[in-house]
Scaffold this motif. Structure first.
Motif, short mmCIF file in Angstrom:
data_model
loop_
_atom_site.label_atom_id
_atom_site.label_comp_id
_atom_site.label_asym_id
_atom_site.label_seq_id
_atom_site.Cartn_x
_atom_site.Cartn_y
_atom_site.Cartn_z
N VAL A 185 11.61 24.23 -21.25
CA VAL A 185 11.36 23.92 -19.85
C VAL A 185 10.73 22.55 -19.70
CG1 VAL A 185 10.09 24.60 -17.78
CG2 VAL A 185 11.15 26.35 -19.21
N SER A 186 9.72 22.25 -20.54
CA SER A 186 9.04 20.96 -20.43
C SER A 186 9.96 19.81 -20.87
CB SER A 186 7.76 20.96 -21.26
OG SER A 186 8.03 21.18 -22.63
N ARG A 211 -6.24 22.15 -3.29
CA ARG A 211 -7.46 22.92 -2.97
C ARG A 211 -7.13 24.29 -2.42
NH1 ARG A 211 -10.64 17.90 0.04
NH2 ARG A 211 -11.25 16.80 -1.89
N ALA A 212 -5.92 24.43 -1.86
CA ALA A 212 -5.50 25.72 -1.29
C ALA A 212 -4.80 26.60 -2.31
CB ALA A 212 -4.59 25.49 -0.10
N GLY A 213 -4.61 26.10 -3.55
CA GLY A 213 -4.03 26.94 -4.60
C GLY A 213 -2.69 26.50 -5.11
N ALA A 214 -2.20 25.30 -4.71
CA ALA A 214 -0.87 24.85 -5.13
C ALA A 214 -0.92 23.78 -6.22
CB ALA A 214 -0.10 24.32 -3.93
N LYS A 215 -2.08 23.59 -6.85
CA LYS A 215 -2.23 22.51 -7.82
C LYS A 215 -1.22 22.63 -8.97
CE LYS A 215 -5.66 20.31 -10.81
NZ LYS A 215 -7.08 20.32 -11.26
N HIS A 216 -0.96 23.86 -9.41
CA HIS A 216 -0.12 24.07 -10.59
C HIS A 216 1.25 24.64 -10.23
CE1 HIS A 216 -3.56 23.11 -13.06
NE2 HIS A 216 -4.26 24.10 -12.55
N ARG A 217 1.78 24.25 -9.08
CA ARG A 217 3.03 24.86 -8.60
C ARG A 217 4.22 24.58 -9.50
NH1 ARG A 217 1.46 20.84 -5.23
NH2 ARG A 217 2.82 19.03 -4.93
N LYS A 218 4.19 23.51 -10.30
CA LYS A 218 5.30 23.23 -11.20
C LYS A 218 5.01 23.66 -12.63
CE LYS A 218 7.89 19.47 -9.05
NZ LYS A 218 7.26 19.41 -7.74
N ARG A 219 3.87 24.27 -12.89
CA ARG A 219 3.52 24.66 -14.24
C ARG A 219 4.24 25.96 -14.62
NH1 ARG A 219 -0.80 21.78 -16.40
NH2 ARG A 219 -0.85 19.78 -15.34
N SER A 220 4.73 26.01 -15.85
CA SER A 220 5.52 27.15 -16.28
C SER A 220 4.67 28.20 -17.01
CB SER A 220 6.65 26.68 -17.21
OG SER A 220 6.10 25.98 -18.32
N GLY A 221 3.40 27.88 -17.27
CA GLY A 221 2.53 28.83 -17.97
C GLY A 221 1.82 29.76 -17.02
N GLU A 268 12.63 21.47 -11.88
CA GLU A 268 11.58 21.86 -10.94
C GLU A 268 11.68 23.34 -10.62
OE1 GLU A 268 10.47 19.42 -7.58
OE2 GLU A 268 11.74 17.79 -8.33
N GLY A 269 12.90 23.81 -10.35
CA GLY A 269 13.09 25.24 -10.09
C GLY A 269 12.79 26.08 -11.31
N LEU A 270 13.19 25.60 -12.49
CA LEU A 270 12.91 26.30 -13.74
C LEU A 270 11.42 26.50 -13.95
CD1 LEU A 270 15.33 24.61 -16.32
CD2 LEU A 270 15.17 27.06 -15.90
N SER A 271 10.69 25.38 -13.93
CA SER A 271 9.28 25.41 -14.26
C SER A 271 8.47 26.15 -13.21
CB SER A 271 8.77 23.96 -14.39
OG SER A 271 7.43 23.95 -14.79
N GLY A 272 8.70 25.83 -11.94
CA GLY A 272 7.94 26.49 -10.89
C GLY A 272 8.17 27.99 -10.86
N THR A 273 9.41 28.42 -11.08
CA THR A 273 9.71 29.85 -11.08
C THR A 273 9.09 30.56 -12.26
OG1 THR A 273 11.77 29.47 -9.89
CG2 THR A 273 11.59 31.55 -11.10
N ILE A 296 5.28 15.07 -14.69
CA ILE A 296 4.94 14.53 -16.00
C ILE A 296 3.82 15.33 -16.68
CG2 ILE A 296 4.01 12.50 -17.20
CD1 ILE A 296 5.64 10.77 -15.24
N PRO A 297 2.75 15.75 -15.96
CA PRO A 297 1.75 16.60 -16.61
C PRO A 297 2.33 17.89 -17.18
CG PRO A 297 0.87 15.71 -14.59
CD PRO A 297 2.32 15.35 -14.61
N GLU A 298 3.25 18.52 -16.44
CA GLU A 298 3.88 19.75 -16.96
C GLU A 298 4.72 19.44 -18.19
OE1 GLU A 298 5.87 23.37 -17.72
OE2 GLU A 298 3.92 22.87 -16.89
N ALA A 299 5.44 18.33 -18.15
CA ALA A 299 6.29 17.96 -19.29
C ALA A 299 5.44 17.70 -20.52
CB ALA A 299 7.12 16.73 -18.94
N PHE A 300 4.33 17.01 -20.35
CA PHE A 300 3.51 16.63 -21.50
C PHE A 300 2.75 17.81 -22.08
CE2 PHE A 300 -0.39 15.05 -23.46
CZ PHE A 300 0.14 14.17 -24.39
N GLU A 301 2.40 18.77 -21.24
CA GLU A 301 1.55 19.88 -21.71
C GLU A 301 2.16 20.61 -22.90
OE1 GLU A 301 -0.63 23.91 -20.03
OE2 GLU A 301 0.21 22.46 -18.64
N GLU A 302 3.46 20.81 -22.88
CA GLU A 302 4.11 21.53 -23.97
C GLU A 302 4.86 20.61 -24.92
OE1 GLU A 302 3.92 24.64 -24.79
OE2 GLU A 302 2.77 25.35 -23.07
#
Length: 253
Positions: free
Chosen positions: A37-38, A89-99, A155-160, A223-229
């Motif tokens: 995914v990343s 701040r409302a909870g969407a910070k990690h909306r593209k993170r796959s973990g 984007e759809g892959l990771s967010g889902t 890019i943060p999501e891509a780099f994390e993994e």
């Protein structure tokens, strides 16, 4: 009979947005490895960076001048970052993170709505420029269309993947991405219809606003999501994505 250009803008924008649904369907059906995914995410980031350089900023300068482009780019970046901070701040910070970074509704009430608005914030600028790009030639740019479609799949892959791990339902996930796909079509239509008779400087400004928003989105979310993994291979994969989009631009140019 030829399809009216405004209708083409609507169709192309919706098709580009449908790539989000495609990515979501793949991620919902199969538990894809995080590194895969990343990798796709970093490839998509490289594709969009190439599109920014050759399809958006460069053409905005050529059509409307340097200063409208500079002003628009900065405005788009500031608006995106400001909106993104509020949504985070409302909870969407990690909306593209796959973990497991995305909160569930129980953990953070209202985060589902924030994620929906965040996903819309990410998708609209890309779609607007599809419509704006049709002003000159009356047809969609193959390179820009390819760039948006290719970047929307990961984007759809990771967010889902993240939504699934947070316990969100299939109704929520596909309703979200399907709704955004339709709104992407509307955004493309608006981009074309609102600027059809606008001066070159105004078109350059709006194009650059979208470009600035896209680059801010890349730096803040993709890019943060891509780099994390992906770590050490993120740069290489992004470079391949950049060259792929550049090649499409060159061949279509």
């Amino acid at each position: 009979m030829a399809m009216p250009v405004w209708l083409q803008a609507l169709v192309w924008g919706t098709m580009a947005g449908a790539a989000l649904v495609l990515g979501a369907a793949l991620s919902w059906r199969w538990s894809l490895p995080s590194k895969l995914v990343s990798s796709i995410m970093s490839f998509g980031a490289g594709v969009l960076i190439s599109a920014l350089a050759f399809e958006l900023v460069g053409e905005a300068v050529a059509g409307g001048g340097l200063w409208p482009t500079v002003a628009g780019f900065l405005a788009g970046s500031v608006v995106y970052v400001g909106a993104n901070v509020m949504l985070a701040r409302a909870g969407a910070k990690h909306r593209k993170r796959s973990g497991h970074q995305q909160p569930s509704e129980e953990e953070n009430p209202g985060s589902g709505t924030a994620i929906a608005f965040g996903a819309l914030l990410d998708g609209v600028p890309e779609s607007v420029v599809l419509g704006v790009g049709m002003l000159a030639g009356g047809a969609v740019s193959p390179a820009m269309m390819a760039a948006v479609f290719i970047s929307n799949v990961p984007e759809g892959l990771s967010g889902t993947a993240g939504m699934k791990k947070a316990g969100r339902s299939a109704r929520y996930v596909f309703g979200l991405w399907g709704g955004i796909a339709l709104l992407c079509g509307v955004a493309s239509l608006v981009g074309y219809a609102a600027l059809e008779n606008a001066p070159g400087g105004v078109v350059a400004f709006i194009t650059a606003v979208a470009a600035g928003g896209i680059l801010a989105m890349l730096a803040d979310t993709m890019i943060p999501e891509a780099f994390e993994e992906h770590h050490n291979l993120t740069g290489l994969t992004a470079s391949v994505g950049f060259l792929t989009a550049f090649t499409v631009h060159h061949l279509g140019g």
